[in-house]
Design a protein around this motif. Structure first.
Motif, PDB file in Angstrom:
ATOM      1  N   PHE A   1    -100.528  -9.938 120.069  1.00 50.09           N
ATOM      2  CA  PHE A   1     -99.866  -9.114 121.073  1.00 50.09           C
ATOM      3  C   PHE A   1    -100.705  -7.875 121.422  1.00 50.09           C
ATOM      4  CE2 PHE A   1     -96.391 -11.619 119.480  1.00 50.09           C
ATOM      5  CZ  PHE A   1     -95.474 -11.707 120.518  1.00 50.09           C
TER       6      PHE A   1
ATOM      7  N   LEU B   1     -91.070  -7.952 118.177  1.00 48.29           N
ATOM      8  CA  LEU B   1     -91.792  -7.538 119.376  1.00 48.29           C
ATOM      9  C   LEU B   1     -91.156  -8.069 120.659  1.00 48.29           C
ATOM     10  CD1 LEU B   1     -95.491  -7.917 118.135  1.00 48.29           C
ATOM     11  CD2 LEU B   1     -94.037  -5.882 118.140  1.00 48.29           C
ATOM     12  N   GLU B   2     -90.536  -9.242 120.567  1.00 53.56           N
ATOM     13  CA  GLU B   2     -89.971  -9.848 121.773  1.00 53.56           C
ATOM     14  C   GLU B   2     -88.497  -9.497 122.005  1.00 53.56           C
ATOM     15  OE1 GLU B   2     -92.824 -13.837 121.990  1.00 53.56           O
ATOM     16  OE2 GLU B   2     -90.708 -14.045 121.435  1.00 53.56           O
TER      17      GLU B   2
ATOM     18  N   LYS C   1     -92.817 -11.637 115.547  1.00 48.67           N
ATOM     19  CA  LYS C   1     -92.592 -12.169 116.895  1.00 48.67           C
ATOM     20  C   LYS C   1     -91.206 -11.769 117.413  1.00 48.67           C
ATOM     21  CE  LYS C   1     -92.793 -16.610 119.391  1.00 48.67           C
ATOM     22  NZ  LYS C   1     -93.742 -16.161 120.438  1.00 48.67           N
ATOM     23  N   LEU C   2     -90.181 -11.906 116.570  1.00 47.75           N
ATOM     24  CA  LEU C   2     -88.822 -11.555 116.969  1.00 47.75           C
ATOM     25  C   LEU C   2     -88.692 -10.051 117.205  1.00 47.75           C
ATOM     26  CD1 LEU C   2     -85.993 -12.806 117.410  1.00 47.75           C
ATOM     27  CD2 LEU C   2     -85.489 -12.239 115.023  1.00 47.75           C
TER      28      LEU C   2
ATOM     29  N   HIS D   1     -99.208 -18.897 108.848  1.00 47.55           N
ATOM     30  CA  HIS D   1     -98.753 -18.402 110.141  1.00 47.55           C
ATOM     31  C   HIS D   1     -97.693 -19.325 110.747  1.00 47.55           C
ATOM     32  CE1 HIS D   1    -100.299 -15.598 113.503  1.00 47.55           C
ATOM     33  NE2 HIS D   1     -99.053 -15.948 113.775  1.00 47.55           N
TER      34      HIS D   1
ATOM     35  N   GLU E   1    -100.176 -12.042 113.684  1.00 47.40           N
ATOM     36  CA  GLU E   1     -99.241 -12.218 114.807  1.00 47.40           C
ATOM     37  C   GLU E   1     -99.234 -10.986 115.697  1.00 47.40           C
ATOM     38  OE1 GLU E   1     -96.384 -14.030 117.267  1.00 47.40           O
ATOM     39  OE2 GLU E   1     -97.666 -14.881 115.694  1.00 47.40           O
ATOM     40  N   ALA E   2     -99.249  -9.812 115.090  1.00 46.75           N
ATOM     41  CA  ALA E   2     -99.281  -8.576 115.879  1.00 46.75           C
ATOM     42  C   ALA E   2    -100.547  -8.481 116.709  1.00 46.75           C
ATOM     43  CB  ALA E   2     -99.173  -7.370 114.947  1.00 46.75           C
TER      44      ALA E   2
ATOM     45  N   ILE F   1     -94.009 -20.649 112.036  1.00 51.47           N
ATOM     46  CA  ILE F   1     -92.816 -20.095 112.664  1.00 51.47           C
ATOM     47  C   ILE F   1     -91.701 -21.133 112.578  1.00 51.47           C
ATOM     48  CG2 ILE F   1     -94.003 -18.510 114.215  1.00 51.47           C
ATOM     49  CD1 ILE F   1     -93.665 -20.577 116.443  1.00 51.47           C
TER      50      ILE F   1
ATOM     51  N   ALA G   1     -94.287 -14.397 110.260  1.00 52.42           N
ATOM     52  CA  ALA G   1     -94.667 -14.470 111.671  1.00 52.42           C
ATOM     53  C   ALA G   1     -93.434 -14.441 112.569  1.00 52.42           C
ATOM     54  CB  ALA G   1     -95.489 -15.732 111.928  1.00 52.42           C
ATOM     55  N   ASP G   2     -92.356 -15.123 112.145  1.00 47.22           N
ATOM     56  CA  ASP G   2     -91.079 -15.027 112.871  1.00 47.22           C
ATOM     57  C   ASP G   2     -90.644 -13.576 113.012  1.00 47.22           C
ATOM     58  OD1 ASP G   2     -90.427 -17.754 113.327  1.00 47.22           O
ATOM     59  OD2 ASP G   2     -89.613 -17.968 111.311  1.00 47.22           O
TER      60      ASP G   2
END
Length: 267
Positions: free
Chosen positions: A120, A80-81, A77-78, A43, A116-117, A45, A73-74
């Motif tokens: 969120f 979703l954000e 995260k990228l 996990h 990672e999901a 990043i 994981a990047d």
């Protein structure tokens, strides 16, 4: 329904294309994957260098896709954000070459995408096939099995903070023994360090794949059932703080901390 697809084998891996083909039967697809293989990165990043999101069109005009110079994981995260205008309904990570079983799930980049999901609060699935040779893998077999699994999963809602690990046997539907919901067999560890001498007598350590040599395992765990020809389904928790143990640990430390004056601390 909207899906975000990721993996750790790289965006050009055949398992990603196979996963996109399956999920297109259920809804709209977005793909955000590493630009190259990132297996066994867990996990992690990227914090020491910038990330670049490069649009790619290999999945057709109906699928928006980006290749990221980072970890799985990047990618999630990228996506979703930043990359996606709104969150997907489900994140699916795979189809990974090689089963993710037992203790090895904690090293897997594929698993990290789903984990990672879940952080969120988005339902997530990691899916792998029990096959490791790309050239000798016919993805039509796992595609058909996974399609039937998704027909069962999608009408239901996974518990919040939980993601699902699925391993598919490399068999035709007719030879699949069925589906089993199973725990991780934590006695199963695929890789073990072995020492090798170089010509100068220096010892180096490599990880040896000993999956084919495992003999002592729980027949009712994930490895045992997959070996018996079942599709294995394991729910895992992404948020690992166990609230039920907080009070217990509080009792350990209650009134036990030493109270020191400033003079004692800095003397």
């Amino acid at each position: 329904m909207k899906f975000l697809v990721t993996n750790d084998d790289g965006i050009f891996a055949p398992g990603v294309a196979a996963l996109v083909e399956v999920l297109q039967h259920f809804g709209e697809i977005y793909v955000v994957c590493p630009d190259q293989e990132r297996s066994a990165i867990s996990h992690s990043i990227t914090i020491k260098q910038p990330l670049k999101a490069t649009p790619v069109s290999i999945f057709g005009s109906n699928v928006q896709a980006w290749a990221i110079n980072g970890t799985t994981a990047d990618c999630v995260k990228l996506a979703l954000e930043v990359l996606l205008k709104e969150p997907p309904d489900v994140v699916v990570s795979g189809i990974n070459l090689g089963a993710n079983l037992g203790r090895d799930v904690f090293y897997s980049g594929t698993m990290a995408g789903a984990a990672e999901a879940s952080l969120f609060n988005i339902p997530a699935i990691a899916v792998s096939v029990d096959r490791t040779n790309t050239k000798e893998t016919n993805f039509q077999l796992p595609k058909r099995l996974f399609y039937e699994v998704m027909e069962i999963i999608l009408p239901n809602k996974p518990p919040e903070g939980v993601f699902i690990n699925i391993n598919l046997p490399y068999v035709t539907r007719e030879f699949c023994a069925g589906i089993k919901v199973v725990p991780l067999d934590l006695s199963v560890s695929r890789y073990k360090y072995v020492g090798l001498n170089d010509p100068y007598g220096q010892v180096y350590y490599w990880l040896k794949d000993r999956l084919s040599q495992l003999s002592d395992f729980d027949e009712d765990g994930d490895y045992g059932k997959l070996k018996a020809g079942y599709i294995t389904v394991t729910p895992l928790e992404g948020k690992v703080c166990h609230k039920k143990h907080v009070k217990k640990l509080e009792r350990w430390f209650n009134n036990k901390m030493l109270k020191k004056s400033k003079e004692e601390l800095y003397s």
